[in-house]
Design a protein around this motif. Structure first.
Motif, PDB file in Angstrom:
ATOM      1  N   GLN A 122       0.838  -1.200   0.000  1.00 30.27           N
ATOM      2  CA  GLN A 122       0.000   0.000   0.000  1.00 30.27           C
ATOM      3  C   GLN A 122       0.876   1.255   0.000  1.00 30.27           C
ATOM      4  OE1 GLN A 122      -3.308  -0.255  -0.469  1.00 30.27           O
ATOM      5  NE2 GLN A 122      -2.776  -2.404  -0.663  1.00 30.27           N
ATOM      6  N   VAL A 123       0.837   1.979  -1.108  1.00 30.43           N
ATOM      7  CA  VAL A 123       1.681   3.156  -1.285  1.00 30.43           C
ATOM      8  C   VAL A 123       0.823   4.315  -1.767  1.00 30.43           C
ATOM      9  CG1 VAL A 123       3.655   4.095  -2.540  1.00 30.43           C
ATOM     10  CG2 VAL A 123       3.636   1.696  -1.900  1.00 30.43           C
ATOM     11  N   PRO A 124       0.858   5.436  -1.052  1.00 33.84           N
ATOM     12  CA  PRO A 124       0.106   6.597  -1.523  1.00 33.84           C
ATOM     13  C   PRO A 124       0.757   7.212  -2.760  1.00 33.84           C
ATOM     14  CG  PRO A 124       1.345   7.150   0.462  1.00 33.84           C
ATOM     15  CD  PRO A 124       1.543   5.683   0.215  1.00 33.84           C
ATOM     16  N   SER A 125      -0.047   7.710  -3.658  1.00 33.73           N
ATOM     17  CA  SER A 125       0.455   8.353  -4.863  1.00 33.73           C
ATOM     18  C   SER A 125       0.711   9.834  -4.570  1.00 33.73           C
ATOM     19  CB  SER A 125      -0.577   8.211  -5.985  1.00 33.73           C
ATOM     20  OG  SER A 125      -0.082   8.753  -7.175  1.00 33.73           O
ATOM     21  N   PRO A 126       1.979  10.270  -4.694  1.00 36.05           N
ATOM     22  CA  PRO A 126       2.256  11.683  -4.424  1.00 36.05           C
ATOM     23  C   PRO A 126       1.637  12.576  -5.483  1.00 36.05           C
ATOM     24  CG  PRO A 126       4.200  10.623  -5.316  1.00 36.05           C
ATOM     25  CD  PRO A 126       3.165   9.546  -5.127  1.00 36.05           C
ATOM     26  N   ARG A 127       1.271  13.773  -5.084  1.00 34.42           N
ATOM     27  CA  ARG A 127       0.635  14.695  -6.026  1.00 34.42           C
ATOM     28  C   ARG A 127       1.657  15.406  -6.909  1.00 34.42           C
ATOM     29  NH1 ARG A 127      -4.220  17.712  -3.156  1.00 34.42           N
ATOM     30  NH2 ARG A 127      -5.132  17.470  -5.195  1.00 34.42           N
ATOM     31  N   ALA A 128       2.722  15.879  -6.336  1.00 40.03           N
ATOM     32  CA  ALA A 128       3.734  16.610  -7.111  1.00 40.03           C
ATOM     33  C   ALA A 128       5.086  16.425  -6.442  1.00 40.03           C
ATOM     34  CB  ALA A 128       3.375  18.089  -7.198  1.00 40.03           C
ATOM     35  N   SER A 129       5.837  15.437  -6.919  1.00 37.44           N
ATOM     36  CA  SER A 129       7.122  15.149  -6.301  1.00 37.44           C
ATOM     37  C   SER A 129       7.950  14.286  -7.244  1.00 37.44           C
ATOM     38  CB  SER A 129       6.905  14.408  -4.975  1.00 37.44           C
ATOM     39  OG  SER A 129       8.134  14.046  -4.406  1.00 37.44           O
ATOM     40  N   PHE A 130       9.246  14.295  -7.022  1.00 38.73           N
ATOM     41  CA  PHE A 130      10.143  13.397  -7.740  1.00 38.73           C
ATOM     42  C   PHE A 130      10.340  12.105  -6.972  1.00 38.73           C
ATOM     43  CE2 PHE A 130      11.610  17.467  -9.552  1.00 38.73           C
ATOM     44  CZ  PHE A 130      11.523  17.141 -10.895  1.00 38.73           C
ATOM     45  N   TYR A 131       9.641  11.951  -5.845  1.00 42.66           N
ATOM     46  CA  TYR A 131       9.860  10.810  -4.963  1.00 42.66           C
ATOM     47  C   TYR A 131       8.551  10.155  -4.563  1.00 42.66           C
ATOM     48  CZ  TYR A 131      14.237  13.327  -4.521  1.00 42.66           C
ATOM     49  OH  TYR A 131      15.394  13.981  -4.808  1.00 42.66           O
ATOM     50  N   VAL A 132       8.632   8.856  -4.306  1.00 40.45           N
ATOM     51  CA  VAL A 132       7.532   8.107  -3.724  1.00 40.45           C
ATOM     52  C   VAL A 132       8.025   7.571  -2.394  1.00 40.45           C
ATOM     53  CG1 VAL A 132       6.107   6.028  -3.932  1.00 40.45           C
ATOM     54  CG2 VAL A 132       6.493   7.475  -5.933  1.00 40.45           C
ATOM     55  N   TRP A 133       7.284   7.840  -1.349  1.00 45.80           N
ATOM     56  CA  TRP A 133       7.582   7.308  -0.021  1.00 45.80           C
ATOM     57  C   TRP A 133       6.700   6.082   0.185  1.00 45.80           C
ATOM     58  CZ3 TRP A 133      10.994   8.925   3.773  1.00 45.80           C
ATOM     59  CH2 TRP A 133      11.700  10.103   3.492  1.00 45.80           C
ATOM     60  N   ALA A 134       7.315   4.992   0.626  1.00 44.77           N
ATOM     61  CA  ALA A 134       6.568   3.760   0.821  1.00 44.77           C
ATOM     62  C   ALA A 134       6.942   3.140   2.161  1.00 44.77           C
ATOM     63  CB  ALA A 134       6.886   2.775  -0.299  1.00 44.77           C
ATOM     64  N   PRO A 135       5.962   2.569   2.849  1.00 46.41           N
ATOM     65  CA  PRO A 135       6.292   1.866   4.086  1.00 46.41           C
ATOM     66  C   PRO A 135       7.097   0.608   3.764  1.00 46.41           C
ATOM     67  CG  PRO A 135       3.990   1.544   3.537  1.00 46.41           C
ATOM     68  CD  PRO A 135       4.547   2.526   2.543  1.00 46.41           C
ATOM     69  N   VAL A 136       8.011   0.259   4.631  1.00 49.29           N
ATOM     70  CA  VAL A 136       8.769  -0.985   4.461  1.00 49.29           C
ATOM     71  C   VAL A 136       7.763  -2.136   4.525  1.00 49.29           C
ATOM     72  CG1 VAL A 136      10.525  -2.481   5.475  1.00 49.29           C
ATOM     73  CG2 VAL A 136      10.877   0.005   5.434  1.00 49.29           C
ATOM     74  N   PRO A 137       7.708  -2.984   3.488  1.00 51.84           N
ATOM     75  CA  PRO A 137       6.665  -4.006   3.436  1.00 51.84           C
ATOM     76  C   PRO A 137       6.922  -5.239   4.309  1.00 51.84           C
ATOM     77  CG  PRO A 137       8.031  -4.178   1.502  1.00 51.84           C
ATOM     78  CD  PRO A 137       8.505  -2.971   2.274  1.00 51.84           C
ATOM     79  N   LEU A 138       8.136  -5.393   4.783  1.00 53.29           N
ATOM     80  CA  LEU A 138       8.456  -6.557   5.606  1.00 53.29           C
ATOM     81  C   LEU A 138       8.363  -6.172   7.080  1.00 53.29           C
ATOM     82  CD1 LEU A 138      11.445  -7.964   3.534  1.00 53.29           C
ATOM     83  CD2 LEU A 138       9.045  -8.634   3.438  1.00 53.29           C
ATOM     84  N   LYS A 139       7.487  -6.801   7.778  1.00 56.32           N
ATOM     85  CA  LYS A 139       7.241  -6.491   9.194  1.00 56.32           C
ATOM     86  C   LYS A 139       8.533  -6.565   9.995  1.00 56.32           C
ATOM     87  CE  LYS A 139       2.583  -6.754   9.039  1.00 56.32           C
ATOM     88  NZ  LYS A 139       1.989  -5.590   8.594  1.00 56.32           N
ATOM     89  N   ARG A 140       8.684  -5.608  10.874  1.00 55.91           N
ATOM     90  CA  ARG A 140       9.794  -5.556  11.836  1.00 55.91           C
ATOM     91  C   ARG A 140      11.168  -5.366  11.202  1.00 55.91           C
ATOM     92  NH1 ARG A 140       7.547 -10.463  15.478  1.00 55.91           N
ATOM     93  NH2 ARG A 140       5.572  -9.488  15.914  1.00 55.91           N
ATOM     94  N   MET A 141      11.223  -4.969   9.932  1.00 58.23           N
ATOM     95  CA  MET A 141      12.512  -4.703   9.307  1.00 58.23           C
ATOM     96  C   MET A 141      12.738  -3.197   9.260  1.00 58.23           C
ATOM     97  SD  MET A 141      14.104  -5.953   5.644  1.00 58.23           S
ATOM     98  CE  MET A 141      14.292  -7.651   6.144  1.00 58.23           C
ATOM     99  N   ARG A 142      13.910  -2.779   9.699  1.00 57.55           N
ATOM    100  CA  ARG A 142      14.255  -1.361   9.667  1.00 57.55           C
ATOM    101  C   ARG A 142      14.466  -0.903   8.221  1.00 57.55           C
ATOM    102  NH1 ARG A 142      15.696   1.467  13.800  1.00 57.55           N
ATOM    103  NH2 ARG A 142      17.359   2.507  12.676  1.00 57.55           N
ATOM    104  N   SER A 143      14.287   0.390   8.001  1.00 53.85           N
ATOM    105  CA  SER A 143      14.413   0.928   6.648  1.00 53.85           C
ATOM    106  C   SER A 143      15.816   0.722   6.075  1.00 53.85           C
ATOM    107  CB  SER A 143      14.012   2.405   6.614  1.00 53.85           C
ATOM    108  OG  SER A 143      14.842   3.189   7.429  1.00 53.85           O
ATOM    109  N   GLU A 144      16.844   0.855   6.895  1.00 54.61           N
ATOM    110  CA  GLU A 144      18.217   0.646   6.415  1.00 54.61           C
ATOM    111  C   GLU A 144      18.432  -0.805   5.988  1.00 54.61           C
ATOM    112  OE1 GLU A 144      21.109   3.559   8.865  1.00 54.61           O
ATOM    113  OE2 GLU A 144      19.970   2.128  10.075  1.00 54.61           O
ATOM    114  N   THR A 145      17.916  -1.721   6.769  1.00 58.45           N
ATOM    115  CA  THR A 145      18.068  -3.143   6.458  1.00 58.45           C
ATOM    116  C   THR A 145      17.332  -3.485   5.172  1.00 58.45           C
ATOM    117  OG1 THR A 145      18.200  -3.609   8.824  1.00 58.45           O
ATOM    118  CG2 THR A 145      17.760  -5.477   7.375  1.00 58.45           C
ATOM    119  N   PHE A 146      16.115  -2.952   5.011  1.00 63.17           N
ATOM    120  CA  PHE A 146      15.343  -3.220   3.802  1.00 63.17           C
ATOM    121  C   PHE A 146      16.032  -2.616   2.581  1.00 63.17           C
ATOM    122  CE2 PHE A 146      11.924  -2.343   0.736  1.00 63.17           C
ATOM    123  CZ  PHE A 146      11.523  -3.652   0.496  1.00 63.17           C
ATOM    124  N   ALA A 147      16.533  -1.397   2.699  1.00 63.09           N
ATOM    125  CA  ALA A 147      17.223  -0.751   1.576  1.00 63.09           C
ATOM    126  C   ALA A 147      18.447  -1.566   1.161  1.00 63.09           C
ATOM    127  CB  ALA A 147      17.622   0.673   1.945  1.00 63.09           C
TER     128      ALA A 147
END
Length: 90
Positions: free
Chosen positions: A17-42
């Motif tokens: 589930q990812v919101p569609s940004p209205r005006a941006s060069f970026y999309v922010w998305a929640p990490v889809p794997l439960k309990r995984m930190r953003s650095e680890t997922f990246a």
């Protein structure tokens, strides 16, 4: 808009589930794997799928739990990234 739609629609098809940004060069998305930190997922996405995403925690504590994806590449490359993510998360 076409690149944004390709990315948002592509990862939403994965059940992410990812919101569609209205005006941006970026999309922010929640990490889809439960309990995984953003650095680890990246790091996982880079190592296993060859895709660079930015861990949200790099933007401060409130960014933890999210990743940021840039829309600065072609629509075709974005579609390829979605295919790679499908293989990784599938």
């Amino acid at each position: 808009q076409a690149r944004r739609d390709a990315l948002v629609e592509g990862i939403c098809r994965l059940g992410w589930q990812v919101p569609s940004p209205r005006a941006s060069f970026y999309v922010w998305a929640p990490v889809p794997l439960k309990r995984m930190r953003s650095e680890t997922f990246a790091a996982l996405v880079l190592e296993k799928a060859g895709i660079v995403v930015t861990p949200g925690v790099g933007f401060g504590p409130s960014g933890e739990g999210y990743i940021r994806m840039a829309l600065t590449i072609s629509k075709e490359r974005i579609e390829e990234a979605c295919t790679r993510l499908r293989k990784l998360l599938g």
